[in-house]
Scaffold this motif. Structure first.
Motif, PDB file in Angstrom:
ATOM      1  N   TYR A 118       0.846  -1.184   0.000  1.00  0.00           N
ATOM      2  CA  TYR A 118       0.000   0.000   0.000  1.00  0.00           C
ATOM      3  C   TYR A 118       0.887   1.242   0.000  1.00  0.00           C
ATOM      4  CZ  TYR A 118      -3.263   3.544   1.614  1.00  0.00           C
ATOM      5  OH  TYR A 118      -4.022   4.687   1.728  1.00  0.00           O
ATOM      6  N   ALA A 119       0.605   2.188  -0.900  1.00  0.00           N
ATOM      7  CA  ALA A 119       1.353   3.446  -0.954  1.00  0.00           C
ATOM      8  C   ALA A 119       0.862   4.353   0.166  1.00  0.00           C
ATOM      9  CB  ALA A 119       1.179   4.118  -2.306  1.00  0.00           C
ATOM     10  N   VAL A 120       1.648   4.461   1.221  1.00  0.00           N
ATOM     11  CA  VAL A 120       1.249   5.225   2.399  1.00  0.00           C
ATOM     12  C   VAL A 120       0.965   6.680   2.046  1.00  0.00           C
ATOM     13  CG1 VAL A 120       1.992   5.975   4.704  1.00  0.00           C
ATOM     14  CG2 VAL A 120       2.433   3.624   3.944  1.00  0.00           C
ATOM     15  N   LYS A 121       1.642   7.211   1.006  1.00  0.00           N
ATOM     16  CA  LYS A 121       1.386   8.597   0.614  1.00  0.00           C
ATOM     17  C   LYS A 121      -0.046   8.807   0.132  1.00  0.00           C
ATOM     18  CE  LYS A 121       3.233   8.113  -4.071  1.00  0.00           C
ATOM     19  NZ  LYS A 121       4.322   8.525  -4.937  1.00  0.00           N
ATOM     20  N   ALA A 122      -0.729   7.737  -0.269  1.00  0.00           N
ATOM     21  CA  ALA A 122      -2.115   7.858  -0.727  1.00  0.00           C
ATOM     22  C   ALA A 122      -3.053   8.256   0.410  1.00  0.00           C
ATOM     23  CB  ALA A 122      -2.587   6.551  -1.357  1.00  0.00           C
ATOM     24  N   ASN A 123      -2.796   7.731   1.597  1.00  0.00           N
ATOM     25  CA  ASN A 123      -3.621   8.056   2.760  1.00  0.00           C
ATOM     26  C   ASN A 123      -2.942   7.462   3.985  1.00  0.00           C
ATOM     27  OD1 ASN A 123      -5.552   8.249   4.822  1.00  0.00           O
ATOM     28  ND2 ASN A 123      -7.258   7.983   3.402  1.00  0.00           N
ATOM     29  N   GLY A 124      -2.413   8.308   4.835  1.00  0.00           N
ATOM     30  CA  GLY A 124      -1.687   7.853   6.016  1.00  0.00           C
ATOM     31  C   GLY A 124      -2.534   7.718   7.260  1.00  0.00           C
ATOM     32  N   ALA A 126      -5.918   4.297  11.133  1.00  0.00           N
ATOM     33  CA  ALA A 126      -6.873   3.180  11.134  1.00  0.00           C
ATOM     34  C   ALA A 126      -6.787   2.396   9.831  1.00  0.00           C
ATOM     35  CB  ALA A 126      -8.286   3.690  11.364  1.00  0.00           C
ATOM     36  N   ILE A 127      -6.645   3.099   8.718  1.00  0.00           N
ATOM     37  CA  ILE A 127      -6.524   2.412   7.429  1.00  0.00           C
ATOM     38  C   ILE A 127      -5.211   1.641   7.368  1.00  0.00           C
ATOM     39  CG2 ILE A 127      -6.224   2.788   4.942  1.00  0.00           C
ATOM     40  CD1 ILE A 127      -8.298   5.048   5.207  1.00  0.00           C
TER      41      ILE A 127
END
Length: 193
Positions: free
Chosen positions: A57-63, A66-67
């Motif tokens: 998962y690209a953490v830069k997409a949504n850090g 919870a996700i």
């Protein structure tokens, strides 16, 4: 019930009324569907089930923590581009060996942190970055697993701001020199290509 659906005139997420949620927590409010994330994850796992793989998962997409925790719990790896994202991924429970450190402009401090924490792989943007990382790894008695980002000089015919595979882009090494860089890098102590 999964995702966003209408329950009569009201919108719900995973069976929870968004009107009630907004009244309870206020707005603006970001709501994510756990069921959709889990279903999407399962679809990727199924698609690649016949071959060895790791889905990151690209953490830069949504850090959002919870996700990140949800994805780590599902077995995802984390694709990071900064020391802050590395720490967020580790806090969320991603095993260090499932973290891939990509991106341009990695600082010495970030590379050292990655070595110290035992992250799984560094995606290098240049031969110089591989050499820097090798020197740091040797200095702390570690071996860094490295891959080399290659620029294939292919026009994806999309928006110019996201076209990173063209010769004039700042990302990766030209495809014509990649083999030689890998050959030279294989002999460096502290590096495993």
């Amino acid at each position: 019930m999964s995702g966003f659906e209408h329950e009569g005139p009201r919108l719900a997420c995973d069976g929870v009324s968004l009107k009630d949620t907004a009244e309870r927590f206020g707005t603006p409010l970001f709501v994510y569907s756990r069921a959709v994330i889990e279903e999407s994850w399962a679809a990727y796992e199924e698609a690649f089930s016949s071959v060895p793989h790791r889905i990151c998962y690209a953490v830069k997409a949504n850090g959002n923590g919870a996700i990140l925790r949800l994805l780590a719990g599902l077995g995802a790896g984390a694709d990071i581009v900064s020391g802050g994202e590395m720490l967020a991924a580790l806090r969320a429970g991603f095993p260090p060996e499932h973290i891939v450190f990509a991106g341009v402009g990695k600082t010495d401090e970030e590379l050292e942190l990655g070595l110290e924490r035992g992250i799984g792989e560094f995606n290098a943007e240049s031969e110089t970055e591989i050499q820097r990382l090798g020197a740091m790894a040797r200095a702390c008695g570690k071996v860094a697993r490295v891959s080399l980002r290659v620029n294939p000089d292919i026009d994806p015919q999309t928006h110019p701001y996201i076209s990173t595979g063209l010769r004039e882009a700042k990302f990766g090494v030209p495809i014509g020199v990649a083999t030689e860089i890998v050959r030279r890098s294989q002999s460096l102590e502290g590096i495993r290509i």
